[in-house]
Structure formats: structure tokens, C-alpha cells
Design a protein around this motif. Sequence first.
Motif, mmCIF file in Angstrom:
data_model
loop_
_atom_site.group_PDB
_atom_site.id
_atom_site.type_symbol
_atom_site.label_atom_id
_atom_site.label_comp_id
_atom_site.label_asym_id
_atom_site.label_seq_id
_atom_site.Cartn_x
_atom_site.Cartn_y
_atom_site.Cartn_z
ATOM 1 N N LEU A 31 0.849 -1.191 0.000
ATOM 2 C CA LEU A 31 0.000 0.000 0.000
ATOM 3 C C LEU A 31 0.879 1.234 0.000
ATOM 4 C CD1 LEU A 31 -1.636 0.350 3.558
ATOM 5 C CD2 LEU A 31 0.261 -1.152 3.064
ATOM 6 N N THR A 32 0.303 2.388 -0.283
ATOM 7 C CA THR A 32 1.126 3.588 -0.259
ATOM 8 C C THR A 32 1.508 3.922 1.177
ATOM 9 O OG1 THR A 32 -0.712 5.160 -0.001
ATOM 10 C CG2 THR A 32 -0.114 4.501 -2.273
ATOM 11 N N ALA A 33 2.609 4.634 1.321
ATOM 12 C CA ALA A 33 3.050 5.031 2.659
ATOM 13 C C ALA A 33 1.992 5.887 3.343
ATOM 14 C CB ALA A 33 4.375 5.782 2.573
ATOM 15 N N GLY A 34 1.313 6.734 2.576
ATOM 16 C CA GLY A 34 0.257 7.562 3.157
ATOM 17 C C GLY A 34 -0.882 6.728 3.710
ATOM 18 N N ASP A 35 -1.296 5.695 2.951
ATOM 19 C CA ASP A 35 -2.354 4.826 3.445
ATOM 20 C C ASP A 35 -1.891 4.027 4.650
ATOM 21 O OD1 ASP A 35 -4.310 5.631 1.675
ATOM 22 O OD2 ASP A 35 -3.903 4.060 0.211
ATOM 23 N N LEU A 36 -0.634 3.601 4.651
ATOM 24 C CA LEU A 36 -0.082 2.927 5.830
ATOM 25 C C LEU A 36 -0.187 3.830 7.050
ATOM 26 C CD1 LEU A 36 1.669 0.706 7.278
ATOM 27 C CD2 LEU A 36 3.654 2.061 6.564
ATOM 28 N N MET A 37 0.211 5.091 6.909
ATOM 29 C CA MET A 37 0.137 6.034 8.033
ATOM 30 C C MET A 37 -1.282 6.146 8.567
ATOM 31 S SD MET A 37 2.466 9.085 6.449
ATOM 32 C CE MET A 37 3.867 8.682 5.399
ATOM 33 N N THR A 38 -2.253 6.184 7.666
ATOM 34 C CA THR A 38 -3.645 6.284 8.095
ATOM 35 C C THR A 38 -4.066 5.057 8.880
ATOM 36 O OG1 THR A 38 -4.199 7.696 6.212
ATOM 37 C CG2 THR A 38 -6.027 6.581 7.312
ATOM 38 N N THR A 39 -3.675 3.861 8.413
ATOM 39 C CA THR A 39 -4.037 2.648 9.150
ATOM 40 C C THR A 39 -3.395 2.632 10.536
ATOM 41 O OG1 THR A 39 -2.217 1.274 8.283
ATOM 42 C CG2 THR A 39 -4.244 1.356 6.986
ATOM 43 N N LEU A 40 -2.171 3.103 10.633
ATOM 44 C CA LEU A 40 -1.506 3.159 11.937
ATOM 45 C C LEU A 40 -2.229 4.122 12.871
ATOM 46 C CD1 LEU A 40 2.214 3.282 10.721
ATOM 47 C CD2 LEU A 40 1.078 1.328 11.809
ATOM 48 N N ALA A 41 -2.647 5.267 12.342
ATOM 49 C CA ALA A 41 -3.366 6.247 13.152
ATOM 50 C C ALA A 41 -4.715 5.700 13.608
ATOM 51 C CB ALA A 41 -3.559 7.538 12.356
ATOM 52 N N VAL A 42 -5.400 4.992 12.717
ATOM 53 C CA VAL A 42 -6.699 4.417 13.058
ATOM 54 C C VAL A 42 -6.541 3.385 14.170
ATOM 55 C CG1 VAL A 42 -8.526 2.893 12.185
ATOM 56 C CG2 VAL A 42 -7.827 4.904 10.864
ATOM 57 N N GLU A 43 -5.569 2.492 14.028
ATOM 58 C CA GLU A 43 -5.392 1.469 15.058
ATOM 59 C C GLU A 43 -5.021 2.094 16.398
ATOM 60 O OE1 GLU A 43 -3.552 -2.873 15.992
ATOM 61 O OE2 GLU A 43 -3.390 -2.055 13.967
ATOM 62 N N ALA A 44 -4.112 3.057 16.392
ATOM 63 C CA ALA A 44 -3.711 3.694 17.648
ATOM 64 C C ALA A 44 -4.892 4.395 18.311
ATOM 65 C CB ALA A 44 -2.581 4.692 17.390
ATOM 66 N N THR A 45 -5.770 4.969 17.509
ATOM 67 C CA THR A 45 -6.886 5.732 18.068
ATOM 68 C C THR A 45 -7.960 4.824 18.646
ATOM 69 O OG1 THR A 45 -6.427 7.530 16.527
ATOM 70 C CG2 THR A 45 -8.619 7.477 17.521
ATOM 71 N N VAL A 46 -8.269 3.736 17.952
ATOM 72 C CA VAL A 46 -9.219 2.781 18.524
ATOM 73 C C VAL A 46 -8.651 2.188 19.813
ATOM 74 C CG1 VAL A 46 -10.414 0.584 18.153
ATOM 75 C CG2 VAL A 46 -10.283 2.270 16.296
ATOM 76 N N HIS A 47 -7.368 1.862 19.810
ATOM 77 C CA HIS A 47 -6.758 1.327 21.025
ATOM 78 C C HIS A 47 -6.614 2.385 22.126
ATOM 79 C CE1 HIS A 47 -6.349 -2.675 19.741
ATOM 80 N NE2 HIS A 47 -5.311 -2.522 18.916
ATOM 81 N N HIS A 48 -6.543 3.645 21.748
ATOM 82 C CA HIS A 48 -6.570 4.721 22.746
ATOM 83 C C HIS A 48 -7.867 4.626 23.552
ATOM 84 C CE1 HIS A 48 -5.460 9.175 23.599
ATOM 85 N NE2 HIS A 48 -6.390 8.811 24.477
ATOM 86 N N LEU A 49 -8.980 4.400 22.853
ATOM 87 C CA LEU A 49 -10.261 4.246 23.540
ATOM 88 C C LEU A 49 -10.276 2.985 24.402
ATOM 89 C CD1 LEU A 49 -12.617 5.257 20.587
ATOM 90 C CD2 LEU A 49 -11.988 6.665 22.569
ATOM 91 N N ASP A 50 -9.633 1.928 23.931
ATOM 92 C CA ASP A 50 -9.517 0.711 24.726
ATOM 93 C C ASP A 50 -8.693 0.953 25.990
ATOM 94 O OD1 ASP A 50 -10.869 -0.823 22.783
ATOM 95 O OD2 ASP A 50 -9.007 -1.303 21.737
ATOM 96 N N LEU A 51 -7.605 1.672 25.828
ATOM 97 C CA LEU A 51 -6.640 1.876 26.906
ATOM 98 C C LEU A 51 -7.220 2.676 28.057
ATOM 99 C CD1 LEU A 51 -3.532 1.428 27.531
ATOM 100 C CD2 LEU A 51 -3.210 3.762 26.672
ATOM 101 N N THR A 52 -8.072 3.630 27.757
ATOM 102 C CA THR A 52 -8.502 4.611 28.758
ATOM 103 C C THR A 52 -9.834 4.274 29.417
ATOM 104 O OG1 THR A 52 -9.460 5.969 26.987
ATOM 105 C CG2 THR A 52 -7.216 6.489 27.670
#
Length: 228
Positions: free
Chosen positions: A140-161
Motif C-alpha cells: 500500500l502507499t506510505a500515506g495509506d499505511l500512516m492512516t491505518t496506523l493512526a486508526v489502530e492507535a486511536t481505537v486502542h486509545h479508547l480501549d486503553l482509557t
Amino acid sequence: MTDRSVDHEQPSQVLRHAYEAFSAVVVRLDDEESWLPTRCVGWAVRDLIFHCLGDAQRGLVALHTPSTGPADRDAVTYWQDWRPDSVGAANGRRWARVSAGMFLDFDQLRDLYLETAAAAVTAAERADPERVVATQGHVLTAGDLMTTLAVEATVHHLDLTTGLPTAPAPSPSALSSVRSTLDGLLGSAVPVAWDDEHYALAATGRVPLTDAERQALGADAARLPLFG
């Protein structure tokens, strides 16, 4: 609801905001808090941080792993492989729990996450977002990779807190990316008046749907969770 003023941000900016928001939670934690439960079945806070450390490491490697292409996934279709309740998901839960438990001093795990996340952000900001890269058996493009990383971190942010009521909230721009991803998987804008946080939780199976929500979603209710 979604703040559309953040939609113009570049993927590297969204990733920076997502990782900085997650790191703002992690940096405040002590050993006792690292044993609190999260929304992820079987995982304490430290287990989830270890999982997110692995994701940041994967992103750092992928950003330095160019591919000849062509891309076979984008920021939305990437998630089609990640369904809940798979054998791989169960094995991953066990591996993260055992591995995180090997850190006798939580400060070591915390600091390793913080420095790795910061390195991944720096790599993202220096990368050409149109360059194709390899990760998880896909291109995938690096930009799309960055978006997937941000999405996963954000969903897990909600899990974490979930057990940390005073913790900093996720980034609005990253939550907007989560909404865009979920709408993309759904095929249209969700027909329920959910704010971004509730949409992220409901569409990934973290909170149950009410009868009214199921009625509003119609046939699409059976498609949730859209990813696990």
C-alpha cells in the motif's frame, strides 16, 4: 460529531496527532495503573501498550521497506483481513500478554513505546506518501499505511482509557480518520447520529448496539463489527 476542519491534514500529521495523544496517556502511567483492565479481552494496560509498541515498530519497518508494487490495499481495504475472533487474533492476545509480562519494570516498556512511537512519526514525516511499501503481506502507499496506523492507535486509545477516566482524549483528526475508514468499509456514511468516539466503539464491536440503532442500520447491523 466529526470536525471536518481536520479532513485536510496530511496522513503524517494525523499519525503524529494519534501517536502523541496515545503517548500522552502512556507517559503518565505508573506500574499499578499498568495492571488495570482495558476493553481488549484478556489484556491489561501493559499488554495493550506492548501490542501498540509492536504496531509502531511494524510501521517503522514498513516505512523503510519499499515495494515494487502495485498497491493491493488502501487505507480502507487494509482492514478487510482483520476480523474479530480469528485463531490469529487469539494467538496474538496470548503472545502480547506473555511478552508484556516479561517487563519486570513497567518504566522500561513505557519508555520503549514512547521512543519507538516518536521514531515512527519522524519516519512518516520524512517519507513520500505516494511511495508504495510492504506490510502484513500486502502493498500500500506510505500515506495509506500512516492512516491505518493512526486508526489502530486511536481505537486502542479508547480501549486503553476505559479504566483511566482522567486520561487525555484521542486526537480529533485521528478520530475523523477512524470515521472515514468505517464509512468506507460500510460503503456509505453511517445512518446513525453517533459521535466519532461512539462510532469507533460500536462499529468495532466494543459496545453493543441498541434495538433503535439496529433498526436504523437495517441490514448493515449484521455486518458489524467492521473490523476487530
